[in-house]
Design a protein around this motif. Structure first.
Motif, PDB file in Angstrom:
ATOM      1  N   LEU A 126       7.258 -13.177  -3.243  1.00 21.99           N
ATOM      2  CA  LEU A 126       6.340 -12.108  -2.901  1.00 21.99           C
ATOM      3  C   LEU A 126       7.063 -11.045  -2.088  1.00 21.99           C
ATOM      4  O   LEU A 126       7.425 -11.261  -0.951  1.00 21.99           O
ATOM      5  N   HIS A 127       7.263  -9.929  -2.719  1.00 22.77           N
ATOM      6  CA  HIS A 127       7.967  -8.836  -2.066  1.00 22.77           C
ATOM      7  C   HIS A 127       6.988  -7.749  -1.724  1.00 22.77           C
ATOM      8  O   HIS A 127       5.952  -7.633  -2.318  1.00 22.77           O
ATOM      9  N   ASN A 128       7.386  -6.939  -0.814  1.00 17.33           N
ATOM     10  CA  ASN A 128       6.587  -5.776  -0.518  1.00 17.33           C
ATOM     11  C   ASN A 128       6.798  -4.767  -1.636  1.00 17.33           C
ATOM     12  O   ASN A 128       7.908  -4.354  -1.885  1.00 17.33           O
ATOM     13  N   ILE A 129       5.729  -4.401  -2.313  1.00 18.01           N
ATOM     14  CA  ILE A 129       5.912  -3.584  -3.502  1.00 18.01           C
ATOM     15  C   ILE A 129       5.648  -2.103  -3.242  1.00 18.01           C
ATOM     16  O   ILE A 129       5.050  -1.425  -4.045  1.00 18.01           O
ATOM     17  N   SER A 130       6.102  -1.627  -2.089  1.00 19.83           N
ATOM     18  CA  SER A 130       5.780  -0.242  -1.727  1.00 19.83           C
ATOM     19  C   SER A 130       6.662   0.756  -2.463  1.00 19.83           C
ATOM     20  O   SER A 130       7.497   1.416  -1.889  1.00 19.83           O
ATOM     21  N   ILE A 131       6.496   0.824  -3.790  1.00 16.42           N
ATOM     22  CA  ILE A 131       7.285   1.778  -4.550  1.00 16.42           C
ATOM     23  C   ILE A 131       6.564   3.115  -4.655  1.00 16.42           C
ATOM     24  O   ILE A 131       7.152   4.104  -5.036  1.00 16.42           O
ATOM     25  N   TYR A 132       5.293   3.130  -4.325  1.00 20.62           N
ATOM     26  CA  TYR A 132       4.555   4.393  -4.333  1.00 20.62           C
ATOM     27  C   TYR A 132       4.542   4.981  -2.934  1.00 20.62           C
ATOM     28  O   TYR A 132       4.544   4.252  -1.958  1.00 20.62           O
ATOM     29  N   THR A 138      -1.201   1.599  -2.134  1.00 20.55           N
ATOM     30  CA  THR A 138      -0.251   0.489  -2.252  1.00 20.55           C
ATOM     31  C   THR A 138      -0.631  -0.644  -1.309  1.00 20.55           C
ATOM     32  O   THR A 138      -0.583  -1.807  -1.666  1.00 20.55           O
ATOM     33  N   HIS A 139      -1.022  -0.247  -0.108  1.00 27.79           N
ATOM     34  CA  HIS A 139      -1.384  -1.250   0.895  1.00 27.79           C
ATOM     35  C   HIS A 139      -2.528  -2.133   0.408  1.00 27.79           C
ATOM     36  O   HIS A 139      -2.504  -3.351   0.575  1.00 27.79           O
ATOM     37  N   SER A 140      -3.527  -1.528  -0.249  1.00 31.63           N
ATOM     38  CA  SER A 140      -4.670  -2.336  -0.671  1.00 31.63           C
ATOM     39  C   SER A 140      -4.241  -3.354  -1.741  1.00 31.63           C
ATOM     40  O   SER A 140      -4.783  -4.464  -1.797  1.00 31.63           O
ATOM     41  N   ILE A 141      -3.242  -2.998  -2.537  1.00 34.68           N
ATOM     42  CA  ILE A 141      -2.765  -3.944  -3.557  1.00 34.68           C
ATOM     43  C   ILE A 141      -1.931  -5.055  -2.920  1.00 34.68           C
ATOM     44  O   ILE A 141      -2.120  -6.246  -3.195  1.00 34.68           O
ATOM     45  N   ALA A 251      -8.266  -9.944   7.175  1.00 34.79           N
ATOM     46  CA  ALA A 251      -7.771  -9.412   8.456  1.00 34.79           C
ATOM     47  C   ALA A 251      -6.295  -9.755   8.651  1.00 34.79           C
ATOM     48  O   ALA A 251      -5.487  -8.908   9.029  1.00 34.79           O
ATOM     49  N   ILE A 252      -5.926 -10.996   8.361  1.00 33.53           N
ATOM     50  CA  ILE A 252      -4.529 -11.422   8.535  1.00 33.53           C
ATOM     51  C   ILE A 252      -3.621 -10.637   7.581  1.00 33.53           C
ATOM     52  O   ILE A 252      -2.592 -10.091   7.981  1.00 33.53           O
ATOM     53  N   CYS A 253      -4.024 -10.581   6.323  1.00 34.05           N
ATOM     54  CA  CYS A 253      -3.161  -9.959   5.308  1.00 34.05           C
ATOM     55  C   CYS A 253      -3.078  -8.445   5.512  1.00 34.05           C
ATOM     56  O   CYS A 253      -2.040  -7.837   5.239  1.00 34.05           O
ATOM     57  N   ASP A 254      -4.145  -7.860   6.008  1.00 35.56           N
ATOM     58  CA  ASP A 254      -4.168  -6.426   6.311  1.00 35.56           C
ATOM     59  C   ASP A 254      -3.100  -6.112   7.362  1.00 35.56           C
ATOM     60  O   ASP A 254      -2.258  -5.237   7.176  1.00 35.56           O
ATOM     61  N   VAL A 255      -3.109  -6.868   8.452  1.00 33.12           N
ATOM     62  CA  VAL A 255      -2.161  -6.600   9.546  1.00 33.12           C
ATOM     63  C   VAL A 255      -0.733  -6.927   9.110  1.00 33.12           C
ATOM     64  O   VAL A 255       0.199  -6.155   9.362  1.00 33.12           O
TER      65      VAL A 255
END
Ligand SMILES: [Fe+2]
Length: 372
Positions: A126-132, A138-141, A251-255
Protein backbone atom coordinates in the motif's frame (compact mmCIF):
# COMPACT_ATOMS: atom_id res chain seq x y z
CA UNK A 1 10.68 2.17 -7.18
CA UNK A 2 10.71 4.48 -4.19
CA UNK A 3 9.52 7.86 -3.10
CA UNK A 4 12.12 10.56 -2.46
CA UNK A 5 12.02 14.24 -1.54
CA UNK A 6 12.52 16.23 -4.73
CA UNK A 7 15.88 17.59 -3.42
CA UNK A 8 17.26 14.05 -3.69
CA UNK A 9 16.26 13.62 -7.33
CA UNK A 10 19.30 13.35 -9.56
CA UNK A 11 19.89 13.73 -13.24
CA UNK A 12 19.57 10.24 -14.71
CA UNK A 13 16.99 8.94 -12.21
CA UNK A 14 13.95 7.44 -13.90
CA UNK A 15 10.54 8.83 -12.97
CA UNK A 16 8.69 5.88 -11.39
CA UNK A 17 5.12 7.02 -11.79
CA UNK A 18 3.35 9.19 -14.31
CA UNK A 19 2.43 12.59 -12.92
CA UNK A 20 -0.99 13.99 -13.78
CA UNK A 21 -2.49 17.42 -13.35
CA UNK A 22 -5.90 18.16 -11.82
CA UNK A 23 -7.78 17.39 -14.97
CA UNK A 24 -6.33 13.94 -15.45
CA UNK A 25 -3.95 15.28 -18.09
CA UNK A 26 -0.45 13.82 -18.15
CA UNK A 27 2.28 16.09 -16.83
CA UNK A 28 5.23 13.75 -17.14
CA UNK A 29 5.20 10.13 -18.18
CA UNK A 30 6.54 7.40 -15.87
CA UNK A 31 9.83 6.10 -17.29
CA UNK A 32 11.08 9.57 -18.24
CA UNK A 33 14.77 10.08 -17.53
CA UNK A 34 15.09 13.12 -15.29
CA UNK A 35 17.26 16.04 -16.32
CA UNK A 36 18.18 18.99 -14.12
CA UNK A 37 15.75 21.12 -16.11
CA UNK A 38 12.87 18.73 -15.44
CA UNK A 39 13.76 18.55 -11.76
CA UNK A 40 13.70 22.35 -11.48
CA UNK A 41 10.32 22.41 -13.26
CA UNK A 42 8.86 19.81 -10.90
CA UNK A 43 10.00 21.91 -7.95
CA UNK A 44 8.31 24.92 -9.55
CA UNK A 45 5.10 22.93 -9.96
CA UNK A 46 5.20 22.40 -6.20
CA UNK A 47 6.13 18.71 -6.06
CA UNK A 48 7.82 17.92 -2.74
CA UNK A 49 8.42 14.30 -3.60
CA UNK A 50 8.31 11.93 -6.54
CA UNK A 51 8.63 8.21 -7.23
CA UNK A 52 11.88 7.20 -8.90
CA UNK A 53 13.66 4.10 -10.02
CA UNK A 54 17.43 4.08 -9.59
CA UNK A 55 20.03 1.33 -9.69
CA UNK A 56 18.91 0.02 -6.27
CA UNK A 57 15.20 0.23 -6.87
CA UNK A 58 14.44 -0.75 -10.43
CA UNK A 59 11.46 -2.94 -9.61
CA UNK A 60 7.92 -2.05 -10.55
CA UNK A 61 5.60 -1.59 -7.62
CA UNK A 62 2.11 -2.75 -8.41
CA UNK A 63 -0.54 -0.08 -8.05
CA UNK A 64 -3.69 -0.98 -6.17
CA UNK A 65 -5.85 1.14 -8.40
CA UNK A 66 -5.08 1.22 -12.09
CA UNK A 67 -4.52 4.74 -13.49
CA UNK A 68 -7.62 4.47 -15.76
CA UNK A 69 -9.80 3.74 -12.77
CA UNK A 70 -8.20 6.55 -10.78
CA UNK A 71 -8.91 8.94 -13.63
CA UNK A 72 -12.51 7.73 -13.91
CA UNK A 73 -13.21 8.22 -10.20
CA UNK A 74 -11.44 11.52 -10.33
CA UNK A 75 -13.62 12.78 -13.18
CA UNK A 76 -16.77 11.68 -11.38
CA UNK A 77 -15.67 13.37 -8.15
CA UNK A 78 -14.96 16.55 -10.06
CA UNK A 79 -18.40 16.42 -11.71
CA UNK A 80 -19.97 16.22 -8.28
CA UNK A 81 -17.85 19.11 -7.04
CA UNK A 82 -18.97 21.06 -10.11
CA UNK A 83 -22.63 20.50 -9.20
CA UNK A 84 -21.99 21.75 -5.67
CA UNK A 85 -19.85 24.68 -6.81
CA UNK A 86 -22.68 25.79 -9.13
CA UNK A 87 -25.09 25.64 -6.20
CA UNK A 88 -22.79 28.01 -4.30
CA UNK A 89 -23.64 30.51 -7.05
CA UNK A 90 -27.38 29.93 -6.79
CA UNK A 91 -28.01 27.02 -9.20
CA UNK A 92 -30.46 24.47 -7.81
CA UNK A 93 -29.03 21.03 -7.09
CA UNK A 94 -30.81 18.24 -8.93
CA UNK A 95 -30.90 15.08 -6.82
CA UNK A 96 -31.19 13.00 -10.01
CA UNK A 97 -27.80 14.23 -11.26
CA UNK A 98 -26.20 13.69 -7.89
CA UNK A 99 -27.55 10.17 -7.50
CA UNK A 100 -26.45 9.11 -10.96
CA UNK A 101 -22.95 10.33 -10.20
CA UNK A 102 -22.91 8.56 -6.85
CA UNK A 103 -24.19 5.30 -8.34
CA UNK A 104 -21.30 5.39 -10.85
CA UNK A 105 -18.76 6.05 -8.12
CA UNK A 106 -20.31 3.33 -5.96
CA UNK A 107 -19.87 0.77 -8.71
CA UNK A 108 -16.15 1.55 -8.99
CA UNK A 109 -15.73 1.60 -5.22
CA UNK A 110 -17.26 -1.88 -4.92
CA UNK A 111 -14.74 -3.17 -7.45
CA UNK A 112 -11.91 -1.55 -5.53
CA UNK A 113 -13.11 -3.16 -2.31
CA UNK A 114 -12.86 -6.62 -3.91
CA UNK A 115 -9.47 -5.85 -5.47
CA UNK A 116 -8.04 -4.59 -2.20
CA UNK A 117 -9.31 -7.40 -0.02
CA UNK A 118 -8.49 -10.28 -2.31
CA UNK A 119 -5.10 -9.09 -3.43
CA UNK A 120 -3.10 -9.44 -0.24
CA UNK A 121 0.20 -8.80 -1.94
CA UNK A 122 -0.84 -5.46 -3.33
CA UNK A 123 -2.24 -4.66 0.02
CA UNK A 124 1.12 -5.06 1.68
CA UNK A 125 2.55 -2.59 -0.81
CA UNK A 126 0.00 0.00 0.00
CA UNK A 127 1.68 3.11 -1.26
CA UNK A 128 0.65 6.65 -1.09
CA UNK A 129 -0.85 7.23 -4.49
CA UNK A 130 -0.63 11.01 -4.56
CA UNK A 131 0.02 11.31 -8.28
CA UNK A 132 -2.65 13.97 -8.68
CA UNK A 133 -2.03 17.48 -7.50
CA UNK A 134 -5.57 17.80 -6.21
CA UNK A 135 -5.18 16.89 -2.57
CA UNK A 136 -8.81 16.61 -1.49
CA UNK A 137 -9.75 14.12 -4.20
CA UNK A 138 -6.61 11.99 -3.88
CA UNK A 139 -6.83 12.05 -0.12
CA UNK A 140 -10.37 10.68 -0.12
CA UNK A 141 -9.23 7.73 -2.25
CA UNK A 142 -6.14 7.01 -0.14
CA UNK A 143 -8.16 7.28 3.01
CA UNK A 144 -10.72 4.86 1.59
CA UNK A 145 -8.02 2.29 0.74
CA UNK A 146 -6.57 2.45 4.23
CA UNK A 147 -10.06 2.15 5.70
CA UNK A 148 -10.84 -0.94 3.61
CA UNK A 149 -7.67 -2.62 4.90
CA UNK A 150 -8.27 -1.67 8.52
CA UNK A 151 -11.95 -2.68 8.39
CA UNK A 152 -11.12 -6.00 6.77
CA UNK A 153 -8.49 -6.81 9.40
CA UNK A 154 -10.87 -5.74 12.15
CA UNK A 155 -13.40 -8.35 11.04
CA UNK A 156 -15.99 -6.15 9.32
CA UNK A 157 -18.13 -8.08 6.84
CA UNK A 158 -18.24 -7.36 3.11
CA UNK A 159 -21.45 -5.36 3.25
CA UNK A 160 -20.02 -3.20 6.02
CA UNK A 161 -16.76 -2.64 4.18
CA UNK A 162 -18.57 -1.48 1.05
CA UNK A 163 -20.73 0.95 3.02
CA UNK A 164 -17.65 2.22 4.84
CA UNK A 165 -15.69 2.66 1.59
CA UNK A 166 -18.30 4.74 -0.20
CA UNK A 167 -18.73 6.88 2.93
CA UNK A 168 -14.97 7.52 3.00
CA UNK A 169 -14.96 8.78 -0.58
CA UNK A 170 -17.41 11.50 0.45
CA UNK A 171 -16.16 12.19 3.96
CA UNK A 172 -14.94 15.70 3.13
CA UNK A 173 -17.54 16.57 0.48
CA UNK A 174 -18.69 19.38 2.78
CA UNK A 175 -15.45 21.23 2.09
CA UNK A 176 -16.80 22.03 -1.38
CA UNK A 177 -19.25 24.42 0.30
CA UNK A 178 -16.41 26.39 1.90
CA UNK A 179 -14.29 28.95 0.01
CA UNK A 180 -11.22 27.23 -1.42
CA UNK A 181 -8.88 30.03 -0.21
CA UNK A 182 -9.78 29.14 3.36
CA UNK A 183 -9.49 25.37 2.88
CA UNK A 184 -6.03 25.75 1.32
CA UNK A 185 -4.83 28.53 3.60
CA UNK A 186 -1.29 27.85 4.75
CA UNK A 187 -0.63 28.47 8.43
CA UNK A 188 -3.24 28.84 11.12
CA UNK A 189 -6.86 29.87 10.84
CA UNK A 190 -8.54 32.76 12.63
CA UNK A 191 -11.24 31.58 15.09
CA UNK A 192 -13.88 32.50 12.55
CA UNK A 193 -12.17 30.61 9.73
CA UNK A 194 -11.70 27.56 11.93
CA UNK A 195 -15.41 27.49 12.77
CA UNK A 196 -16.18 27.68 9.06
CA UNK A 197 -13.75 24.83 8.24
CA UNK A 198 -15.24 22.70 11.01
CA UNK A 199 -18.70 23.19 9.52
CA UNK A 200 -17.67 20.93 6.60
CA UNK A 201 -18.82 17.90 8.63
CA UNK A 202 -22.38 19.12 8.99
CA UNK A 203 -22.54 20.66 5.53
CA UNK A 204 -21.39 17.41 3.93
CA UNK A 205 -23.85 15.33 5.92
CA UNK A 206 -26.69 17.68 5.08
CA UNK A 207 -25.86 17.50 1.37
CA UNK A 208 -25.63 13.69 1.34
CA UNK A 209 -28.88 13.42 3.30
CA UNK A 210 -30.84 15.84 1.12
CA UNK A 211 -29.63 14.77 -2.30
CA UNK A 212 -28.50 11.14 -2.19
CA UNK A 213 -29.80 7.66 -1.42
CA UNK A 214 -26.63 6.70 0.44
CA UNK A 215 -27.18 4.50 3.47
CA UNK A 216 -27.28 6.32 6.83
CA UNK A 217 -24.10 4.60 8.08
CA UNK A 218 -22.21 5.81 5.00
CA UNK A 219 -23.51 9.36 5.32
CA UNK A 220 -22.67 9.42 9.01
CA UNK A 221 -18.93 9.23 8.20
CA UNK A 222 -19.05 12.75 6.75
CA UNK A 223 -20.67 13.97 9.97
CA UNK A 224 -18.52 12.14 12.53
CA UNK A 225 -15.00 11.61 11.18
CA UNK A 226 -13.63 14.42 13.39
CA UNK A 227 -15.09 13.08 16.63
CA UNK A 228 -12.56 11.85 19.21
CA UNK A 229 -12.61 9.10 21.84
CA UNK A 230 -12.17 11.69 24.62
CA UNK A 231 -15.13 13.79 23.49
CA UNK A 232 -13.00 16.74 22.36
CA UNK A 233 -13.82 16.33 18.67
CA UNK A 234 -16.51 17.99 16.58
CA UNK A 235 -19.27 18.64 15.61
CA UNK A 236 -21.11 16.91 18.46
CA UNK A 237 -18.34 16.12 20.94
CA UNK A 238 -19.33 12.44 21.03
CA UNK A 239 -17.14 10.12 23.07
CA UNK A 240 -16.17 6.43 23.04
CA UNK A 241 -19.04 4.15 22.08
CA UNK A 242 -21.23 7.06 21.02
CA UNK A 243 -19.10 7.23 17.87
CA UNK A 244 -20.03 4.74 15.14
CA UNK A 245 -17.28 2.24 14.35
CA UNK A 246 -17.12 3.37 10.69
CA UNK A 247 -16.25 6.89 11.82
CA UNK A 248 -13.61 5.54 14.20
CA UNK A 249 -11.93 3.71 11.31
CA UNK A 250 -12.26 6.76 9.07
CA UNK A 251 -10.76 9.07 11.72
CA UNK A 252 -7.54 7.03 11.96
CA UNK A 253 -7.11 6.66 8.21
CA UNK A 254 -7.94 10.33 7.60
CA UNK A 255 -5.15 11.51 9.93
CA UNK A 256 -2.64 8.88 8.78
CA UNK A 257 -3.03 9.80 5.13
CA UNK A 258 -2.96 13.54 5.85
CA UNK A 259 0.33 13.13 7.76
CA UNK A 260 1.95 11.05 5.01
CA UNK A 261 0.94 13.37 2.16
CA UNK A 262 2.81 16.42 0.94
CA UNK A 263 0.83 19.60 1.52
CA UNK A 264 1.58 23.10 0.21
CA UNK A 265 2.76 24.14 3.68
CA UNK A 266 4.10 20.87 5.07
CA UNK A 267 6.15 17.99 3.78
CA UNK A 268 4.93 14.39 4.20
CA UNK A 269 6.09 12.49 7.30
CA UNK A 270 7.72 9.08 6.76
CA UNK A 271 5.18 6.27 7.29
CA UNK A 272 6.80 5.05 10.52
CA UNK A 273 6.72 8.54 12.06
CA UNK A 274 3.06 8.90 11.14
CA UNK A 275 2.40 5.50 12.72
CA UNK A 276 4.17 6.65 15.91
CA UNK A 277 1.88 9.66 16.01
CA UNK A 278 -1.22 7.49 15.59
CA UNK A 279 -0.10 5.05 18.29
CA UNK A 280 0.72 7.90 20.66
CA UNK A 281 -2.77 9.37 20.17
CA UNK A 282 -4.56 6.15 21.06
CA UNK A 283 -7.21 6.41 23.74
CA UNK A 284 -7.48 10.20 23.51
CA UNK A 285 -8.12 10.62 19.83
CA UNK A 286 -8.53 7.10 18.44
CA UNK A 287 -9.89 3.72 19.50
CA UNK A 288 -7.08 1.68 21.08
CA UNK A 289 -8.31 -1.63 19.60
CA UNK A 290 -8.40 -0.17 16.11
CA UNK A 291 -4.95 1.40 16.24
CA UNK A 292 -3.52 -1.89 17.44
CA UNK A 293 -4.93 -3.59 14.35
CA UNK A 294 -3.91 -0.64 12.19
CA UNK A 295 -0.27 -0.89 13.24
CA UNK A 296 -0.27 -4.56 12.20
CA UNK A 297 -2.20 -4.02 8.97
CA UNK A 298 -0.35 -1.12 7.46
CA UNK A 299 3.12 -1.85 6.27
CA UNK A 300 5.32 1.05 7.28
CA UNK A 301 8.41 -0.24 5.47
CA UNK A 302 7.22 -0.75 1.92
CA UNK A 303 9.29 -2.53 -0.72
CA UNK A 304 12.34 -0.61 -1.96
CA UNK A 305 12.55 1.74 1.04
CA UNK A 306 16.20 2.52 1.84
CA UNK A 307 17.03 1.67 5.45
CA UNK A 308 19.87 1.78 7.95
CA UNK A 309 20.10 -1.25 10.26
CA UNK A 310 21.21 -1.03 13.89
CA UNK A 311 24.49 -2.82 13.04
CA UNK A 312 25.37 -0.09 10.54
CA UNK A 313 24.49 -2.01 7.39
CA UNK A 314 22.52 -0.21 4.70
CA UNK A 315 20.07 -1.73 2.23
CA UNK A 316 16.61 -1.72 0.73
CA UNK A 317 13.46 -3.47 1.93
CA UNK A 318 13.45 -6.46 -0.38
CA UNK A 319 10.42 -8.42 0.70
CA UNK A 320 7.81 -7.93 3.39
CA UNK A 321 7.19 -10.73 5.91
CA UNK A 322 3.40 -10.65 6.11
CA UNK A 323 2.17 -9.96 9.60
CA UNK A 324 5.62 -8.85 10.79
CA UNK A 325 5.81 -5.43 9.24
CA UNK A 326 8.93 -4.26 11.04
CA UNK A 327 10.96 -7.42 10.21
CA UNK A 328 11.23 -7.56 6.40
CA UNK A 329 13.95 -9.14 4.27
CA UNK A 330 16.65 -6.58 3.45
CA UNK A 331 18.94 -6.50 0.44
CA UNK A 332 22.23 -5.18 1.80
CA UNK A 333 24.25 -2.77 -0.35
CA UNK A 334 26.62 -1.26 2.21
CA UNK A 335 28.66 -2.22 5.25
CA UNK A 336 30.43 0.32 7.43
CA UNK A 337 29.79 3.02 4.85
CA UNK A 338 31.32 1.03 1.98
CA UNK A 339 29.47 -0.42 -0.98
CA UNK A 340 29.47 -4.26 -1.04
CA UNK A 341 28.23 -6.94 -3.43
CA UNK A 342 24.49 -7.06 -2.66
CA UNK A 343 23.06 -9.93 -0.56
CA UNK A 344 19.77 -10.55 1.21
CA UNK A 345 19.26 -10.95 4.99
CA UNK A 346 15.99 -11.82 6.75
CA UNK A 347 15.29 -9.73 9.86
CA UNK A 348 12.96 -12.52 11.04
CA UNK A 349 16.03 -14.60 11.81
CA UNK A 350 18.27 -11.77 13.06
CA UNK A 351 16.66 -11.06 16.41
CA UNK A 352 19.16 -8.54 17.71
CA UNK A 353 19.06 -6.25 14.68
CA UNK A 354 16.38 -3.64 14.00
CA UNK A 355 15.69 -1.04 11.36
CA UNK A 356 17.14 2.11 12.86
CA UNK A 357 15.82 4.58 10.31
CA UNK A 358 14.85 5.08 6.71
CA UNK A 359 17.22 6.88 4.33
CA UNK A 360 16.86 8.85 1.13
CA UNK A 361 20.38 8.06 -0.01
CA UNK A 362 23.09 5.55 1.02
CA UNK A 363 26.05 7.01 2.93
CA UNK A 364 28.50 5.64 0.33
CA UNK A 365 26.53 7.52 -2.37
CA UNK A 366 26.67 10.88 -0.59
CA UNK A 367 29.93 11.89 -2.26
CA UNK A 368 28.57 11.46 -5.77
CA UNK A 369 25.43 13.32 -4.74
CA UNK A 370 27.37 16.31 -3.45
CA UNK A 371 29.42 16.44 -6.63
CA UNK A 372 26.42 16.35 -8.91
FE1 LIG B 1 -12.71 16.26 7.38
Amino acid sequence: MRRIPIEYAREGDILGRTLYNNFGGMLLRGGTKLTNRIIIKLKKYGYYSIYIKDKYTEREVEEIIKPEIMTRIHTLQEELQGIIAASNYGKKIDAKDVNKNIRDINEIVNEIVYETIFNKDTLYNLHNISIYDDYTLTHSINMMLLSIVLANDSGFNMDEIKKLAIGCIFHDIGKTFIPIEIINKPGSFTDEEYELVKSHSEKGYEFLTNYTDLHAVSRNISLSHHEREDGLGYPRGLRGDEIHKFSKVAAICDVFDALTSDRPYRRALPLHDAMEYILASGGNQFSIDLIRTFSNSINIYSKDTLVLLSDGREGIVYEVNHGFNTRPKIKIYGEEGREVTPYVVDLMSLNNIVIEKTLHIFSFDMYSKIND
